[in-house]
Design an enzyme around this catalytic site. Structure first.
Site, short mmCIF file in Angstrom:
data_model
loop_
_atom_site.label_atom_id
_atom_site.label_comp_id
_atom_site.label_asym_id
_atom_site.label_seq_id
_atom_site.Cartn_x
_atom_site.Cartn_y
_atom_site.Cartn_z
N ASP A 67 1.70 14.49 -2.48
CA ASP A 67 3.07 14.41 -2.84
C ASP A 67 3.59 15.32 -4.18
O ASP A 67 2.97 16.11 -4.61
CB ASP A 67 3.38 12.96 -3.25
CG ASP A 67 2.18 12.69 -4.27
OD1 ASP A 67 1.36 13.38 -4.79
OD2 ASP A 67 1.78 11.53 -4.49
N ASN A 136 0.07 -0.77 -7.77
CA ASN A 136 0.42 -1.49 -6.50
C ASN A 136 0.14 -1.28 -5.28
O ASN A 136 0.65 -1.41 -4.16
CB ASN A 136 2.03 -1.79 -6.68
CG ASN A 136 2.42 -0.24 -6.27
OD1 ASN A 136 1.80 0.79 -6.15
ND2 ASN A 136 4.02 -0.05 -6.36
N HIS A 138 -0.31 1.39 -3.92
CA HIS A 138 0.33 2.79 -3.27
C HIS A 138 -0.78 3.81 -3.31
O HIS A 138 -1.63 3.94 -4.17
CB HIS A 138 1.43 3.32 -3.83
CG HIS A 138 1.75 3.83 -5.29
ND1 HIS A 138 2.21 3.54 -6.25
CD2 HIS A 138 1.02 5.15 -5.19
CE1 HIS A 138 2.28 4.31 -7.08
NE2 HIS A 138 1.33 5.43 -6.84
N GLU A 143 4.83 3.52 -1.34
CA GLU A 143 5.15 2.45 -2.06
C GLU A 143 5.00 1.20 -1.11
O GLU A 143 5.05 1.51 0.24
CB GLU A 143 6.28 2.40 -2.58
CG GLU A 143 6.49 3.54 -3.78
CD GLU A 143 6.14 3.22 -4.90
OE1 GLU A 143 5.17 2.33 -5.02
OE2 GLU A 143 6.54 3.74 -6.08
C1 GLP Z 1 1.12 8.51 -8.78
C2 GLP Z 1 0.44 9.61 -7.62
C3 GLP Z 1 -0.60 8.67 -7.00
C4 GLP Z 1 -1.78 8.38 -7.78
C5 GLP Z 1 -0.97 7.32 -8.77
C6 GLP Z 1 -2.31 6.70 -9.84
O1 GLP Z 1 1.94 7.75 -8.40
N1 GLP Z 1 1.51 9.84 -6.52
O2 GLP Z 1 -1.30 9.83 -6.07
O3 GLP Z 1 -2.96 7.92 -7.19
O4 GLP Z 1 -0.19 8.08 -9.42
O5 GLP Z 1 -2.15 7.49 -10.80
P1 GLP Z 1 -3.33 7.48 -11.85
O6 GLP Z 1 -4.76 8.21 -11.49
O7 GLP Z 1 -2.71 8.51 -13.25
O8 GLP Z 1 -3.54 6.15 -12.19
#
Ligand code: GLP
Length: 247
Positions: A67, A136, A138, A143
């Protein structure tokens, strides 16, 4: 789903790097799906070590990131493109022409989504997809929703995600409101999936992904359908799972 619980963030990161390194050693021209966020940082650090000290060769590897924020490009420190350069691409011998991150600055975002989806197919599809998980549940930027998105698409970020990701920005107002993300369909097409999660704040999302109903309200729950999905967790992220579900 295979679930592997490790003692710490460092152990989780080492195990994850071993899985990716094994894939690259066996198939040097493998196609990897890569993730951003704080979770995979330790895994990238270990991969860089394996490259420097053990000769892990990225020269034939192709990568596609999950992404990117709409409106941010490589010159923006908070873009996922910049993240990947800082945490991996600039520190190993991967060919920049083989790395792919959606273009958040494309004029035609829908066109960029179609182009990205097509490029993954033309590369032969993703062999091993790395995922983090949002609080959440995702994955990528898919989402909670009333349907599972099939393809790479534009997403409106939820308030909770904007708040969680604001720690990477100076002000919450600076967090982009939209992103381009591989769809759930794109992710499910990967031959193998490796989801990483650490910390107590991910425990509920992990529980919902593993034992909850399969619902677009908990996007990661769809991984229950994937024949080759593995969850690599630390003890805290696994703390709500019953003992019997762990390997
Ligand atoms: C973002 C990214 C995800 C990631 C998530 C969790 O929203 N788009 O790909 O898995 O955050 O992030 P973190 O690893 O910092 O908790």
């Amino acid at each position: 789903m295979r679930i592997l619980v490790t003692d710490s963030y460092e152990a989780m990161s080492r195990e994850a790097a071993k899985i990716l390194a094994g894939q690259i050693w066996l198939w040097p021209d493998t196609v990897l799906g890569l993730a951003t966020g704080s979770t995979p940082v330790g895994m990238y650090r270990e991969l860089i070590r394996l490259h420097r000290e053990e000769g892990l060769d990225f020269s034939q590897v192709t990568s596609f990131n999950l992404d990117e924020y709409v409106g941010l490009g490589p010159e923006d420190d908070q873009s996922y493109q910049a993240f990947m350069h800082a945490h991996l691409f600039d520190q190993v011998n991967i060919d920049p022409a083989r790395t792919h991150v959606p273009n958040g600055k494309a004029e035609d975002i829908e066109g960029e989504c179609d182009r990205y989806e097509k490029a993954i197919g033309e590369a032969g599809g993703i062999d091993l997809q790395v995922l983090g998980i949002g609080r959440n549940a995702h994955i990528g930027f898919n989402e909670p929703d009333d349907h599972f998105a099939r393809q790479t698409h534009r997403v409106a970020l939820k308030e909770s995600t904007i708040r969680a990701n604001s720690r990477f920005f100076e002000r919450e107002a600076d967090v982009p409101r939209y992103a381009i993300s591989m769809g759930i369909g794109t992710i499910l097409k990967a031959r193998r999936i490796l989801l990483l999660a650490n910390g107590r704040e991910k425990a509920q999302a992990v529980y919902d992904a593993v034992l909850g109903d399969i619902t677009p309200e908990h996007p990661a729950s769809i991984l229950q359908f994937h024949p080759q999905a593995m969850l690599l967790l630390d003890r805290e992220a696994a703390s709500l799972l019953p003992e019997r579900s762990k390997v």
